[in-house]
Design an enzyme around this catalytic site. Structure first.
Site, PDB file in Angstrom:
ATOM      1  N   ASP A 176      -2.879   6.571   6.273  1.00  0.00           N
ATOM      2  CA  ASP A 176      -3.785   5.441   5.674  1.00  0.00           C
ATOM      3  C   ASP A 176      -4.343   4.436   6.606  1.00  0.00           C
ATOM      4  O   ASP A 176      -3.526   3.588   7.059  1.00  0.00           O
ATOM      5  CB  ASP A 176      -3.271   4.854   4.416  1.00  0.00           C
ATOM      6  CG  ASP A 176      -4.114   3.945   3.779  1.00  0.00           C
ATOM      7  OD1 ASP A 176      -5.253   3.653   4.298  1.00  0.00           O
ATOM      8  OD2 ASP A 176      -3.659   3.467   2.722  1.00  0.00           O
ATOM      9  N   LYS A 211     -13.742  -2.182   4.858  1.00  0.00           N
ATOM     10  CA  LYS A 211     -13.358  -3.062   5.735  1.00  0.00           C
ATOM     11  C   LYS A 211     -14.012  -3.021   6.710  1.00  0.00           C
ATOM     12  O   LYS A 211     -14.946  -3.857   7.180  1.00  0.00           O
ATOM     13  CB  LYS A 211     -11.697  -3.021   5.955  1.00  0.00           C
ATOM     14  CG  LYS A 211     -10.883  -3.275   4.673  1.00  0.00           C
ATOM     15  CD  LYS A 211     -10.467  -2.107   3.927  1.00  0.00           C
ATOM     16  CE  LYS A 211      -9.599  -2.350   3.049  1.00  0.00           C
ATOM     17  NZ  LYS A 211      -9.091  -3.616   1.994  1.00  0.00           N
ATOM     18  N   TRP A 217       0.853  -1.239   0.031  1.00  0.00           N
ATOM     19  CA  TRP A 217      -0.129  -0.022  -0.007  1.00  0.00           C
ATOM     20  C   TRP A 217       0.594   1.221  -0.066  1.00  0.00           C
ATOM     21  O   TRP A 217       0.551   2.160  -0.754  1.00  0.00           O
ATOM     22  CB  TRP A 217      -0.951  -0.093   1.170  1.00  0.00           C
ATOM     23  CG  TRP A 217      -2.141  -0.831   0.679  1.00  0.00           C
ATOM     24  CD1 TRP A 217      -2.269  -2.213   0.915  1.00  0.00           C
ATOM     25  CD2 TRP A 217      -3.181  -0.544  -0.340  1.00  0.00           C
ATOM     26  NE1 TRP A 217      -3.312  -2.604   0.312  1.00  0.00           N
ATOM     27  CE2 TRP A 217      -3.998  -1.688  -0.588  1.00  0.00           C
ATOM     28  CE3 TRP A 217      -3.381   0.569  -1.042  1.00  0.00           C
ATOM     29  CZ2 TRP A 217      -5.062  -1.710  -1.307  1.00  0.00           C
ATOM     30  CZ3 TRP A 217      -4.436   0.626  -1.623  1.00  0.00           C
ATOM     31  CH2 TRP A 217      -5.503  -0.635  -1.916  1.00  0.00           C
TER      32      TRP A 217
END
Lengths: 360, 360
Positions: A172, A196, A102
């Site tokens: 993040d 999520k 990521w």
């Protein structure tokens, strides 16, 4: 109807009471005669839903008053562009801590907008740990320091908060927001794709200290300009209304369960069930440094990867789905977000033991 | 449960059979044990849902094979930035036809990226018509010509297709897509926010001729780069999966009703019921030139605007909601998208007549 045990990394399993309520309200929300999906975002019904969702999120995360909460679109990858576009504020560059897939995407996108300083990287160790803070080579002139608090693919999570002094910390938190309490005041900006721990994909939550916004670069699309969105209560354009409604139901659900302290306890119990077994066997393994292991995403490999297909097939037969690891790393991954039960993880471990016994 | 007669301009009323099916499948789609909201976008279930939605949209609009269909985020206002970012292709500017509030936003956003040539404007007439084609001062070097095929606020609609020759025609069809057949091959790019005729807000559909993409300017966020999204089947980032699922159900529903020719017939009947009455009374009025009246959004004013509140209150009492006009123009507006029934419009007209009789 049998519900699957869904270990997807996202979009991911949601609390069943939330889904039941959404189903019950699908044609008529609260006597309005409308689905939330059909409501004008300017109507009093949706404005109330939106305001309640924000208030509940503020309460759950104890968000200070000098932070704006924005309900946007475009996901974490969209934010990887939005952050430099909005937060460079005349600075030439920013710092990045490379912890895996990521952050690699974050760094790649940032290069379109600014000088990128990778202040620390865990690449040499195969992205199996968070670089120790004393190794970070931070630039005091950086616009911000960008981290990924939980690497969804690698299963690496910060269990501490870096102190970046006067330089704003950007995180993040797509895959661990609401999994445990955090101190929002330590961050300049937090973002998270909803898919999520929060709700449906297509909603992105941004929590930003208000003094950092208002200096977007000229090419910033208006819908990605935090100031424009903040000044319009996230309604500069039509927000993803149904996703915000579902997120609001999830926030209420978490509050009813006892808030983020209760979530953390629940998540620690689940993670321990899985990691304890992984540490007790040599049939499976997890590569991550113990102190940096994710409570949300647990990648693991079978010692003999030729058994992967049989493992997945057996899991499917027991109603356990989405255990295949990300294509970039292979192996298996169990994502055990808030909405995954302890019993679900216990069932997974029972199956893993059974599979080991018959194939070990 | 009583369903409202919902005249919202968007998000807007949806077909009841679609909502019933979504409610029934909320906890378990097709025996998967998962809500569509919980499915990995990379899993076989969602990939099938996504592919079917695209196939049905292609069939409904007869989209030629050399056009990409993208399921994106960010709405029409997001596209107002995406279009110049992607379609300038080295050109200095583009042409814009100003037909009202939506084109004004389009023009304002485009100015961040290029030289704007307003080739024609209906401003002098209060945005109550589409400028006649022979008055358009098109620039042969323009990157594209940008129009809004239906102005949601002003209720002005093109009932013809401009011939812009070799210069690609770009159309915002947010509020009339799928309301009638169109010839996609006449356009270089079509975009539409989903929240009127397609489904939930948070989904934006882009239909683009493939030779026009791949030359985005350097500051384009990757999630807004058509080529990146096209090369990744709209999954460069996690797409708004649940909104795509609902859109797919709406596409199937429209197909079952006979496709876009049937929609057009249905929409012409509804619009005639309302416009015929507006033309027969002086108690209410619609300002738009007859040949340019929208089949989807019908703004109207009461002769005596001091009666506006009473009109809205009476409508509310009859279960008719969201009739208040946009704040920028005042008065009333009835949005009568595909999912609004003929009976719904007849009920509105009956109430309007009754209100006129008691207040005229």
């Amino acid at each position: 109807m049998t519900r699957a045990l869904n270990f997807s990394a996202g979009p991911a399993t949601l609390p069943e009471p939330v889904l039941r309520r959404a189903a019950a309200e699908m044609l008529d929300w609260n006597g309005s005669g409308m689905s939330v999906m059909e409501m004008s975002h300017r109507g009093k019904e949706f404005i109330a839903i939106h305001a309640q969702a924000e208030a509940d999120l503020r309460e759950l995360l104890t968000i200070p008053a000098n932070y704006k909460v924005l309900f946007l679109q475009g996901g974490g990858l969209g934010q990887n562009a939005c952050v430099p576009m909005n937060l460079l504020r005349g600075h030439a560059g920013a710092d990045f801590i490379n912890t895996g897939e990521w952050m690699k995407k974050t760094i790649k996108e940032a290069k379109n907008y600014c000088k990128v300083n990778v202040a620390a990287t865990a690449e040499a160790g195969g992205f199996t740990s968070v670089p120790k803070f004393d190794s970070w080579k931070l630039d005091p002139n950086a616009a911000y320091v960008h981290i990924c608090l939980n690497e969804t693919i690698g299963g690496v999570e910060y269990h501490w908060t870096p102190d970046t002094g006067a330089v704003p910390l950007v995180a993040d938190m797509s895959s661990n927001i609401l999994s445990r309490p955090i101190d929002v005041s330590r961050y300049g900006l937090i973002y998270a794709g909803a898919q999520k721990n929060i709700g449906p994909s297509g909603l992105t939550i941004v929590i930003v200290r208000e003094d950092l916004i208002g200096q977007a670069i000229p090419h910033t699309p208006s819908v990605f300009d935090y100031k424009q969105q903040a000044d319009n209560d996230s309604m500069y354009n039509t927000p993803p209304t149904y996703a915000i409604y579902i997120a609001g139901l999830v926030f209420k659900h978490i509050k009813a369960l006892g808030g983020l302290k209760a979530m953390e306890e629940h998540n620690r119990i689940k993670a321990a069930v899985l990691y304890d077994y992984l540490d007790a066997t040599s049939f499976y393994s997890n590569p991550v440094a113990r102190e940096d292991r994710s409570l949300m995403n647990v990648p693991f490999k079978l010692r003999d990867e030729s058994l992967d297909e049989a493992f997945l097939k057996g899991a499917q037969g027991r109603g356990m789905v989405q255990l295949k690891g990300h294509r970039s790393v292979g192996g298996m991954r169990a994502s055990i977000y808030n909405a995954m039960s302890v019993e679900g993880v216990q069932a997974l471990v029972a199956y893993m033991k059974e599979f080991e016994a018959s194939h070990g």
